[in-house]
Design an enzyme around this catalytic site. Structure first.
Site, PDB file in Angstrom:
ATOM      1  N   LYS A 116      10.332   5.341  -9.068  1.00  0.00           N
ATOM      2  CA  LYS A 116      11.301   4.341  -8.625  1.00  0.00           C
ATOM      3  C   LYS A 116      12.627   4.390  -9.379  1.00  0.00           C
ATOM      4  O   LYS A 116      13.680   4.148  -8.807  1.00  0.00           O
ATOM      5  CB  LYS A 116      10.701   2.948  -8.717  1.00  0.00           C
ATOM      6  N   GLU A 200      15.065  -5.450 -12.161  1.00  0.00           N
ATOM      7  CA  GLU A 200      16.075  -5.618 -11.117  1.00  0.00           C
ATOM      8  C   GLU A 200      16.106  -7.070 -10.674  1.00  0.00           C
ATOM      9  O   GLU A 200      15.195  -7.849 -10.952  1.00  0.00           O
ATOM     10  CB  GLU A 200      15.850  -4.647  -9.941  1.00  0.00           C
ATOM     11  N   HIS A 235       2.160  -8.817   0.785  1.00  0.00           N
ATOM     12  CA  HIS A 235       2.877  -7.540   0.744  1.00  0.00           C
ATOM     13  C   HIS A 235       2.289  -6.470   1.657  1.00  0.00           C
ATOM     14  O   HIS A 235       2.637  -5.302   1.557  1.00  0.00           O
ATOM     15  CB  HIS A 235       2.974  -6.986  -0.682  1.00  0.00           C
ATOM     16  N   GLU A 275      12.848   2.247   2.115  1.00  0.00           N
ATOM     17  CA  GLU A 275      12.580   0.820   2.327  1.00  0.00           C
ATOM     18  C   GLU A 275      13.637  -0.049   1.647  1.00  0.00           C
ATOM     19  O   GLU A 275      14.016   0.213   0.498  1.00  0.00           O
ATOM     20  CB  GLU A 275      11.208   0.443   1.767  1.00  0.00           C
ATOM     21  N   GLU A 288      12.217   1.232  -2.332  1.00  0.00           N
ATOM     22  CA  GLU A 288      11.584   2.490  -2.714  1.00  0.00           C
ATOM     23  C   GLU A 288      11.626   3.455  -1.544  1.00  0.00           C
ATOM     24  O   GLU A 288      11.978   3.076  -0.428  1.00  0.00           O
ATOM     25  CB  GLU A 288      10.134   2.258  -3.130  1.00  0.00           C
ATOM     26  N   ASN A 290       9.110   6.026   0.584  1.00  0.00           N
ATOM     27  CA  ASN A 290       7.750   6.504   0.817  1.00  0.00           C
ATOM     28  C   ASN A 290       7.840   7.933   1.323  1.00  0.00           C
ATOM     29  O   ASN A 290       8.485   8.206   2.333  1.00  0.00           O
ATOM     30  CB  ASN A 290       7.031   5.614   1.830  1.00  0.00           C
ATOM     31  N   ARG A 292       6.067  10.140   2.896  1.00  0.00           N
ATOM     32  CA  ARG A 292       4.979  10.508   3.816  1.00  0.00           C
ATOM     33  C   ARG A 292       5.225   9.832   5.150  1.00  0.00           C
ATOM     34  O   ARG A 292       6.134   9.029   5.285  1.00  0.00           O
ATOM     35  CB  ARG A 292       3.656   9.999   3.251  1.00  0.00           C
TER      36      ARG A 292
HETATM   37  P1  ADP Z   1       4.998  -1.025  -4.433  1.00  0.00           P
HETATM   38  O1  ADP Z   1       5.375   0.415  -4.415  1.00  0.00           O
HETATM   39  O2  ADP Z   1       4.112  -1.375  -5.580  1.00  0.00           O
HETATM   40  O3  ADP Z   1       4.498  -1.533  -3.102  1.00  0.00           O
HETATM   41  P2  ADP Z   1       7.686  -2.119  -3.926  1.00  0.00           P
HETATM   42  O4  ADP Z   1       8.841  -1.762  -4.742  1.00  0.00           O
HETATM   43  O5  ADP Z   1       7.600  -1.537  -2.549  1.00  0.00           O
HETATM   44  O6  ADP Z   1       6.358  -1.813  -4.766  1.00  0.00           O
HETATM   45  O7  ADP Z   1       7.577  -3.682  -3.808  1.00  0.00           O
HETATM   46  C1  ADP Z   1       6.455  -4.306  -3.213  1.00  0.00           C
HETATM   47  C2  ADP Z   1       6.853  -5.684  -2.715  1.00  0.00           C
HETATM   48  O8  ADP Z   1       7.244  -6.516  -3.814  1.00  0.00           O
HETATM   49  C3  ADP Z   1       8.031  -5.689  -1.775  1.00  0.00           C
HETATM   50  O9  ADP Z   1       7.644  -5.458  -0.430  1.00  0.00           O
HETATM   51  C4  ADP Z   1       8.592  -7.092  -1.971  1.00  0.00           C
HETATM   52  O10 ADP Z   1       7.843  -8.012  -1.220  1.00  0.00           O
HETATM   53  C5  ADP Z   1       8.342  -7.344  -3.450  1.00  0.00           C
HETATM   54  N1  ADP Z   1       9.540  -6.956  -4.228  1.00  0.00           N
HETATM   55  C6  ADP Z   1       9.736  -5.818  -4.918  1.00  0.00           C
HETATM   56  N2  ADP Z   1      10.962  -5.807  -5.505  1.00  0.00           N
HETATM   57  C7  ADP Z   1      11.549  -6.963  -5.158  1.00  0.00           C
HETATM   58  C8  ADP Z   1      12.821  -7.572  -5.442  1.00  0.00           C
HETATM   59  N3  ADP Z   1      13.725  -6.970  -6.210  1.00  0.00           N
HETATM   60  N4  ADP Z   1      13.073  -8.785  -4.913  1.00  0.00           N
HETATM   61  C9  ADP Z   1      12.160  -9.413  -4.143  1.00  0.00           C
HETATM   62  N5  ADP Z   1      10.962  -8.908  -3.841  1.00  0.00           N
HETATM   63  C10 ADP Z   1      10.636  -7.707  -4.342  1.00  0.00           C
END
Ligand code: ADP
Length: 456
Positions: A116, A200, A235, A275, A288, A290, A292
């Protein structure tokens, strides 16, 4: 083109890959675990090989067994689908060492975008919007506190190697931030063997919007527009649609362009999803990448007419992308409902067991991607996704109406599924008006429970 590929996955995505390969004239070899011996999708593979007992750690995650199966069956390539080994750069590297093509990005591109923090750094270079936050891993709690006071609370501490929601802590104040850093770092170290964490800004009520990108081995990239995946619980996505409703076309264009440029600069070949969270003013912030094919890829296929799974195979075989960016056009609107064997009334607990009745819906613009049929017993060892119901309509209104009808026709018994919840969502004002954020389903279910509590 390849003569034969191995599918290192199960269920609906294994069947989806079999269908794509078949149309390309490519033979398929499916590996399976003992729990999947009766898996209906296996009937459609040209060859099947058992790779171990039910737990995925003993079968679908066993690199040694999958590679042995690939060598026995003499395949040219391996398609990992999603989940299991799909985002495992070590697996991609082992495939390369064994002269088997991994159908996905190179281990280098996967590493660059899958981490990330390095992904945030890549995004900065291509002006892909990201949340305000760290450039590098957090070195000390004091540094983090200083940064947090600059960007403002709430903030979120995230593991650089994170995935599956692990290694994340939300902090509304300094004390929570200090404890969150050590907790997230410990969790990340245990889960990923890498304790690096960063910070962040945390966005309270956002929509989830993502961009589908394809890259080939010749440096061409295509962005296939956006999807909205705001309808989630814990999530996990439940409903996805393309295009994301109500997004300003200029903003969409700019974000998609920058996302595609990031994928191109990473030297990425295959399907990628960038995403984002989107705030009420339609500002985008990258979450992030993905590396795939995604569960929700069909909605993009329906609105662009591009077969994403077929493209992943063609790209891995060295073929160029079939279109130029200006030739990619959007047609109508598509919605996908994830059909999970779960009980939404009981906290979505999985419902493994025998399916005795299975009556799928049909009609124009209705697509069902499933590996399930009557007489199939859902094993308890894996994900509860048993199918994806996808509709396509001239516009969002028609797509919703079509989905309502399809959900009405769809009967699965006696196990509980998410179908009744989807029927309700299709009539829910927040969904129909796209006036939602990623927590709306949870709020909806919570208000049900408090109604029940009041009645009791
Ligand atoms: P992972 O790879 O563990 O799924 P992500 O970065 O995709 O992690 O984040 C998973 C979820 O966490 C997101 O879909 C969102 O709901 C929440 N999230 C992550 N970062 C933030 C952020 N900066 N602000 C608000 N929600 C967040």
């Amino acid at each position: 083109m390849f003569s034969r590929i191995l599918i290192a996955n199960r269920g609906e995505i294994a069947l989806r890959i079999i269908r794509a390969a078949r149309e390309l004239g490519v033979e398929t070899v499916c590996v399976y675990s003992e729990a999947d011996r009766e898996g209906p999708w296996l009937e459609f593979a040209d060859r099947t090989i058992c790779i171990g007992p039910a737990p995925s750690s003993e079968s679908y995650l066993r690199i040694d067994r999958i590679i042995s199966a690939a060598e026995i069956a003499n395949v040219d390539a391996i398609h990992p689908g999603y989940g299991f080994l799909a985002e495992n750069a070590h697996f991609a590297e082992v495939c390369r060492d064994c002269h088997i093509e991994f159908i996905g990005p190179s281990p280098e591109a996967m590493g660059l975008l899958g981490d990330k923090l390095s992904c945030r750094q890549m995004a900065t270079r291509t002006r892909t919007p990201i949340f305000p936050g760290s450039k590098d891993p957090i070195k000390s709690q004091d540094d983090a506190v200083k940064l947090a006071s600059e960007i403002g609370y709430p903030v979120i501490v995230k593991a650089s190697a994170g995935g599956g929601g692990r290694g994340m802590r939300i902090a509304h104040n300094e004390a929570a931030l200090r404890s969150g850093i050590s907790a997230a770092s410990k969790e990340a170290e245990a889960a990923f063997g890498n304790g690096a964490v960063y910070l962040e800004k945390f966005l309270e009520d956002a929509r989830h919007v993502e961009i589908q990108v394809l890259g080939d081995k010749r440096g061409n990239v295509l962005q296939l527009f956006d999807r909205d995946c705001t309808s989630q619980r814990r999530h996990q996505k439940l409903v996805e649609e393309a295009p994301a409703p109500g997004v300003d076309p200029k903003k969409r264009e700019a974000v998609a362009k920058s996302a595609a440029e990031m994928i191109r600069r990473a030297g990425y070949a295959g399907a990628a999803t960038v995403e984002f969270l989107m705030d009420r003013d339609q500002n985008f912030y990258m979450l992030e990448v993905n590396t795939r094919v995604q569960v929700e890829h069909p909605v993009t296929e329906m609105v662009t007419g591009i077969d994403i799974v077929k493209e992943t195979i063609r790209i891995a075989a060295g073929e160029p992308l079939p279109l130029k960016q200006r030739e990619v056009t959007l047609r109508g609107h598509s919605i996908e409902c994830r059909i999970n064997a779960e009980d939404p009334d009981k906290g979505f607990i999985p419902q493994p067991g025998l399916i005795t009745e299975f009556s799928p819906p049909g009609g124009p613009g209705v697509r069902l991607d499933t590996h399930v049929r009557a007489g199939y017993r859902i094993p308890s060892a894996y994900d509860s996704l048993i199918g994806k119901l996808i509709v396509h309509g001239a516009d969002r209104e028609e797509a919703i109406a079509r989905m309502r009808g399809a959900l009405k026709e769809f009967k699965i018994a006696p196990i509980k599924t998410t179908i009744p919840l989807h029927r309700r969502l299709m009539d829910e004002r927040q969904f129909t008006d796209a006036d939602f954020d990623i927590h709306y389903i949870e709020r909806l279910l919570k208000s049900d429970n408090s109604d029940v509590a009041q009645k009791v």
